[in-house]
Design a protein around this motif. Structure first.
Motif, PDB file in Angstrom:
ATOM      1  N   ILE A 162      10.061  -0.360 -10.154  1.00 14.19           N
ATOM      2  CA  ILE A 162       9.304  -1.472  -9.593  1.00 14.19           C
ATOM      3  C   ILE A 162       8.199  -1.881 -10.555  1.00 14.19           C
ATOM      4  O   ILE A 162       7.319  -1.075 -10.868  1.00 14.19           O
ATOM      5  N   TYR A 165       3.042  -3.097  -8.311  1.00 16.22           N
ATOM      6  CA  TYR A 165       3.095  -2.407  -7.028  1.00 16.22           C
ATOM      7  C   TYR A 165       2.135  -3.048  -6.013  1.00 16.22           C
ATOM      8  O   TYR A 165       1.205  -2.422  -5.524  1.00 16.22           O
ATOM      9  N   GLY A 169       6.200  -5.154  -3.929  1.00 16.31           N
ATOM     10  CA  GLY A 169       6.661  -3.977  -4.670  1.00 16.31           C
ATOM     11  C   GLY A 169       6.699  -2.727  -3.797  1.00 16.31           C
ATOM     12  O   GLY A 169       7.668  -1.965  -3.811  1.00 16.31           O
ATOM     13  N   LYS A 170       5.648  -2.541  -3.023  1.00 14.69           N
ATOM     14  CA  LYS A 170       5.572  -1.366  -2.129  1.00 14.69           C
ATOM     15  C   LYS A 170       6.721  -1.352  -1.126  1.00 14.69           C
ATOM     16  O   LYS A 170       7.344  -0.322  -0.869  1.00 14.69           O
ATOM     17  N   GLY A 173       9.992  -0.536  -2.672  1.00 16.24           N
ATOM     18  CA  GLY A 173      10.046   0.909  -2.913  1.00 16.24           C
ATOM     19  C   GLY A 173      10.427   1.667  -1.651  1.00 16.24           C
ATOM     20  O   GLY A 173      11.302   2.538  -1.655  1.00 16.24           O
ATOM     21  N   ALA A 185       7.601   3.472 -10.431  1.00 17.75           N
ATOM     22  CA  ALA A 185       6.857   2.215 -10.458  1.00 17.75           C
ATOM     23  C   ALA A 185       5.800   2.217 -11.556  1.00 17.75           C
ATOM     24  O   ALA A 185       5.342   3.266 -12.004  1.00 17.75           O
ATOM     25  N   ASP A 187       2.256  -0.305 -12.543  1.00 21.50           N
ATOM     26  CA  ASP A 187       1.406  -1.464 -12.272  1.00 21.50           C
ATOM     27  C   ASP A 187       0.206  -1.366 -13.210  1.00 21.50           C
ATOM     28  O   ASP A 187      -0.549  -0.389 -13.135  1.00 21.50           O
ATOM     29  N   PHE A 196       0.667   5.738  -5.796  1.00 21.09           N
ATOM     30  CA  PHE A 196       2.132   5.769  -5.790  1.00 21.09           C
ATOM     31  C   PHE A 196       2.625   7.033  -5.073  1.00 21.09           C
ATOM     32  O   PHE A 196       3.571   6.987  -4.290  1.00 21.09           O
ATOM     33  N   ASP A 199       3.167   7.283  -1.437  1.00 23.21           N
ATOM     34  CA  ASP A 199       4.405   6.674  -0.913  1.00 23.21           C
ATOM     35  C   ASP A 199       5.646   7.429  -1.381  1.00 23.21           C
ATOM     36  O   ASP A 199       6.772   6.944  -1.199  1.00 23.21           O
ATOM     37  N   VAL A 201       6.474   7.816  -4.441  1.00 23.00           N
ATOM     38  CA  VAL A 201       7.001   7.055  -5.581  1.00 23.00           C
ATOM     39  C   VAL A 201       6.436   7.661  -6.873  1.00 23.00           C
ATOM     40  O   VAL A 201       5.253   8.004  -6.942  1.00 23.00           O
ATOM     41  N   ALA A 203       4.909   7.527 -10.400  1.00 21.79           N
ATOM     42  CA  ALA A 203       4.205   6.571 -11.261  1.00 21.79           C
ATOM     43  C   ALA A 203       4.559   6.885 -12.705  1.00 21.79           C
ATOM     44  O   ALA A 203       4.406   8.024 -13.140  1.00 21.79           O
TER      45      ALA A 203
END
Ligand code: 3PG
Length: 332
Positions: A162, A165, A169-170, A173, A185, A187, A196, A199, A201, A203
């Protein structure tokens, strides 16, 4: 005919404009070349009329001249991707506020608005879910050979990268994780990896790493001077075999010549976009099933998104006129 007399007051170091006199006879124009769903227009009408203002509608217009004429008398303007240029602002002599019902406000000439003292707002987050759903749908569409016969592939187990973010984006995800994708992701404006990690995710440290690992790269960067033409040859060439670039952001962020060069050299790369490139005909002819552009931008084309963003825009206008609220102003 009541006049509006704004005065400025210093409050918590923020300039807040209060309109002290009766704010009546306000004209609010909804100018949408791509119209909102009917329910959204009705909701906007209710909010505007309950505030004692008048709602004017200009939908499906085909010529700039129609917009220039429609804005002549209005105090407030609600738009989607409609272009509010310096010429439009000049023609709108009474204009005080423009609300872009949506996230990206690259279609509004902010400098011209600021010079004229016109407040510009967006409605961040209101249509994000619709755009995120479309991004995932586009991935599946490309994974299944655009629903033509033949063996496709699955999203589960693939890496979804992604780029930026924010609200969309969120959500992309979160939905990608629900499908069993490995979500990473990047950002440039979020340095705290905890954002991140909260979530689930991963980074990544650089934009280069993001593209290098992306089976699916979902673009969520805005169109700005910095991002214009920033996605091109090098980024695409660095992507893994069979990778797909998914663009639900803006066509301006793509270096079309660079993307075409990469897709010519690498016959495994795919590109799907919700914003037709300038070179759409050439891309269609050259890349066949590896390229797809929606005929008209449809990321936010759901009744839910129209209602969320349209009603938020109407409420923000009333709140600005009545209470001086400038929370979502983007030209402060
Ligand atoms: C946005 O920036 O909110 C989206 O691109 C939606 O644009 P639209 O309102 O023109 O569909």
């Amino acid at each position: 005919m009541p006049t509006i007399i704004p005065f400025m007051r210093e409050e918590k170091k923020e300039k807040v404009i209060y309109f002290t006199s009766l704010v009546k006879n306000m004209k609010v124009l909804v100018a949408t070349e791509k119209p909102f769903a009917k329910e959204a227009v009705e909701g906007i009408r209710q909010i505007i009329e309950q505030a004692g203002y008048e709602l004017c509608l200009l939908e499906k217009y085909t010529d700039k001249a129609q917009l220039l004429e429609a804005v002549a008398e209005v105090d407030a303007l609600i738009i989607r991707s409609d272009k509010v240029t310096a010429e439009v602002i000049e023609a709108a002599k009474n204009l005080k506020i423009v609300v872009r019902a949506g996230a990206g406000y690259d279609n509004v000439d902010l400098a011209a608005a600021t010079t004229r003292g016109v407040v510009v707002m967006n409605t961040p987050g209101q249509n994000s879910n619709a755009v995120a759903e479309l991004a995932l749908a586009m991935m599946i569409y490309m994974a299944r050979n655009r629903f033509t016969p033949g063996t496709g592939s699955e999203l589960q187990g693939k890496t979804l990268a992604i780029h930026a973010y924010g609200n969309v984006g969120k959500l992309v995800g979160r939905k990608g994780k629900a499908l069993g994708m490995n979500v990473i992701a990047y950002d440039p404006f979020i340095t705290d990896k905890a954002v991140f990690e909260a979530d689930g995710v991963e980074a990544v440290d650089s934009v280069e790493e993001l593209y290098k690992r992306a089976n699916y790269l979902s673009l969520h960067i805005p169109a700005t001077a910095e991002t214009k033409s920033s996605i091109g040859y090098e980024k695409l060439m660095s992507m893994p075999k069979g990778a797909t670039l998914v663009n639900t952001a803006r066509k301006e962020v793509i270096d079309e010549a660079g993307v075409m060069q990469a897709m010519t050299e690498r016959e495994d790369l795919k590109y799907i976009t919700d914003i037709a490139p300038v070179a759409v005909a050439e891309m269609e002819a050259q890349f066949g099933k590896r390229f797809f552009a929606t005929p008209k931008k449809q990321g936010a084309e759901t009744a839910e998104a129209n209602i969320n963003a349209g009603l938020a825009a109407a409420r923000q206008i009333v709140d600005y006129f009545v209470n001086g609220v400038t929370r979502f102003q983007v030209n402060k």
